[in-house]
Design a protein around this motif. Structure first.
Motif, PDB file in Angstrom:
ATOM      1  N   LEU A 183       0.866  -1.184   0.000  1.00 53.91           N
ATOM      2  CA  LEU A 183       0.000   0.000   0.000  1.00 53.91           C
ATOM      3  C   LEU A 183       0.899   1.229   0.000  1.00 53.91           C
ATOM      4  N   GLY A 184       0.760   2.074  -1.026  1.00 57.39           N
ATOM      5  CA  GLY A 184       1.670   3.223  -1.146  1.00 57.39           C
ATOM      6  C   GLY A 184       2.932   2.818  -1.893  1.00 57.39           C
ATOM      7  N   ALA A 185       2.735   2.060  -2.977  1.00 57.25           N
ATOM      8  CA  ALA A 185       3.864   1.451  -3.698  1.00 57.25           C
ATOM      9  C   ALA A 185       4.719   2.481  -4.430  1.00 57.25           C
ATOM     10  N   LEU A 199      -0.808  -3.778  -5.538  1.00 54.50           N
ATOM     11  CA  LEU A 199      -0.068  -2.514  -5.439  1.00 54.50           C
ATOM     12  C   LEU A 199      -1.073  -1.373  -5.423  1.00 54.50           C
ATOM     13  N   THR A 200      -0.848  -0.378  -4.539  1.00 48.85           N
ATOM     14  CA  THR A 200      -1.684   0.821  -4.632  1.00 48.85           C
ATOM     15  C   THR A 200      -0.814   2.068  -4.673  1.00 48.85           C
ATOM     16  N   ALA A 201      -1.349   3.085  -5.379  1.00 49.55           N
ATOM     17  CA  ALA A 201      -0.783   4.436  -5.367  1.00 49.55           C
ATOM     18  C   ALA A 201      -1.956   5.374  -5.101  1.00 49.55           C
ATOM     19  N   ASP A 261       0.919   6.969 -13.754  1.00 48.64           N
ATOM     20  CA  ASP A 261       1.948   6.480 -14.677  1.00 48.64           C
ATOM     21  C   ASP A 261       3.007   5.646 -13.949  1.00 48.64           C
ATOM     22  N   ALA A 262       3.373   6.103 -12.761  1.00 47.28           N
ATOM     23  CA  ALA A 262       4.366   5.345 -11.982  1.00 47.28           C
ATOM     24  C   ALA A 262       3.794   3.975 -11.616  1.00 47.28           C
ATOM     25  N   LEU A 263       2.509   3.946 -11.274  1.00 53.47           N
ATOM     26  CA  LEU A 263       1.883   2.661 -10.927  1.00 53.47           C
ATOM     27  C   LEU A 263       1.787   1.749 -12.154  1.00 53.47           C
ATOM     28  N   GLN A 316       4.968  -0.024 -12.583  1.00 45.66           N
ATOM     29  CA  GLN A 316       5.150  -1.084 -11.574  1.00 45.66           C
ATOM     30  C   GLN A 316       4.299  -2.308 -11.901  1.00 45.66           C
ATOM     31  N   VAL A 317       3.089  -2.063 -12.368  1.00 42.41           N
ATOM     32  CA  VAL A 317       2.192  -3.191 -12.699  1.00 42.41           C
ATOM     33  C   VAL A 317       2.777  -3.989 -13.867  1.00 42.41           C
ATOM     34  N   ARG A 318       3.354  -3.271 -14.837  1.00 43.75           N
ATOM     35  CA  ARG A 318       4.001  -3.955 -15.975  1.00 43.75           C
ATOM     36  C   ARG A 318       5.135  -4.845 -15.480  1.00 43.75           C
TER      37      ARG A 318
END
Ligand code: NDP
Ligand code: MG
Length: 385
Positions: free
Chosen positions: A7-9, A33-35, A40-42, A45-47
């Motif tokens: 949480l808050g990745a 994952l959360t932002a 865009d940053a998330l 990370q998901v990719r």
């Protein structure tokens, strides 16, 4: 393999936790994952980590266009995303690295679902205190709450090296923040840019300002009180500008155990993630001969009244610590928005504590009500300044 929801990745702690996960792909799998708003940053990370779920807590579904190559992921929005990642998506551990009291419902949700909590978010513990600790007892001899804050990780490690012996005192070290050597007059004219230049640690904006005001250390005194069941007089804050000694614990025989290392959050993050094992982090090693000196001194209570307020709040009991945290969050945010002078942060917290520090906090609902009341009170005080 440990599965972790973060949480808050996209924050300072979250991104460093993902660096550790990337170093050890066979040891850690990221399931959620959360932002807040950094979409865009998330997406990046998901990719890379391909979690089951991803969430943007500060956005609505109609405000974000999920890229076509990421639509396989379960996307959630708003506050529900935080609770979903904390509670609904299966995992062993939930790393709570969001900033602010919003971490409290997430911690409670994660524990309600039986997850182990890796806690960076000190505000949750400061506001929730006993209620959080009651939700975090050991299970089958294993901890269900592991601190990530560097000082508390250090104390935790020292206590584990003490073979169950009780401690006399906790010596909580503090760098002194960006304004350690400022005069009172310089503090009154201190700017946001100056407050954001922390000498040793690279962190998010809120905690960096908290370090400059020493409200970070105030929160950490309260955090230590709960994590280690300490009486206020068993906790002593010591300024240590080099941030090499991350904290110390003193025992009945006069022996002091300390945990040392470079000021690099990847070490306490990895300690929590891999507990009880130790794994590679990529952190630099300390060259003690090059370092030469480690200095220690007391906090100046005149220039930095925050630490004293923590002890007063602890002695007052009830919701005083929750009030201190909420007023500080409001004042810190107002200072960062340019609407408050630096030294007024302490005035706002002291004023709020004086007016409503005596509210109760026996239930989680009362904690949320007190938090809201303290924010209203702090805003009223700021309007009159
Ligand atoms: P950052 O500001 O760098 O990151 C905060 C993270 O939380 C980001 O992912 C952010 O999303 C998200 N976020 C922000 N606001 C909200 C909200 N209202 N609801 C849900 N998520 C939100 O903070 P840090 O990483 O520095 O700190 C995180 C926590 O860890 C704090 O409680 C801090 O006190 C503690 N801590 C931090 C240390 C450090 O070295 N940074 C050291 C010790 C403790 P987005 O990016 O989209 O805005
Ligand atoms: Mg700390």
């Amino acid at each position: 393999m440990r599965t972790i929801n973060i949480l808050g990745a996209t924050g300072s702690i979250g991104t460093q936790a993902l660096q550790i996960a990337a170093l050890h792909p066979r040891r850690f799998r990221i399931n959620a994952l959360t932002a807040h708003r950094q979409a865009d940053a998330l997406f990046a990370q998901v990719r890379q980590f391909r979690p089951l779920m991803a969430g943007l807590t500060g956005m609505r579904a109609d405000q974000v266009e999920i890229p076509e190559d990421l639509r396989w992921c379960d996307w959630r929005f708003g506050q529900e995303a935080l609770l979903c990642a904390a509670r609904d998506i299966p995992c062993d551990d939930v790393l709570v690295s969001v900033v602010g009291m919003i971490g409290l419902p997430a911690v409670m949700a994660a524990r309600g679902a039986g997850r182990r909590v890796l806690l960076a978010n000190k505000e949750a513990l400061v506001a929730g205190g006993q209620i959080v600790m009651e939700a975090c007892g050991d299970e089958d001899g294993s901890p269900t709450l592991i601190p990530v804050d560097s000082e508390h990780s250090a104390i935790y490690q020292c206590l584990r090296a003490a073979n169950g012996n009780p401690y006399d005192r906790i010596l909580l070290t503090a760098s002194g923040g960006a304004f350690r050597d400022y005069t009172l007059e310089q503090l009154e004219n201190a700017t946001l840019a100056q407050a954001l230049t922390h000498p040793n640690w690279s962190m998010g904006a809120k905690i960096t300002v908290d370090s400059a005001s020493m409200f970070n250390k105030a929160l950490e005194v309260i955090e230590a009180r709960w994590l280690f069941d300490a009486r206020p007089e068993q906790i002593r804050v010591i300024i240590h500008p080099q941030s090499i000694v991350h904290s110390m614990v003193e025992f009945a025989d006069g022996a002091v155990l300390a945990q040392l290392g470079a000021p690099d959050m990847r070490v306490p993050i990895a300690y929590a993630m891999a507990y009880p094992e130790r794994i590679a982090t990529g952190a630099p090693r300390v060259d003690f001969a090059a370092l030469g000196t480690c200095a220690f001194s007391d906090v100046d209570p005149v220039r930095f009244p925050a630490v004293g307020m923590a002890y007063e709040a602890l002695r007052a009991g009830g919701a005083a610590c929750c009030v201190l945290n909420a007023a500080n969050e409001e004042a810190n945010a107002r200072f960062r928005a340019g609407g408050l002078r630096f030294t007024q942060i302490g005035d706002v917290v002291a004023g709020t504590l004086q007016r409503i520090g005596g509210l109760p906090a026996h239930t989680i609902e009362q904690v949320y009500e007190t938090d809201a009341a303290a924010r209203r009170e702090a805003r009223l005080i700021m309007e009159k300044l």
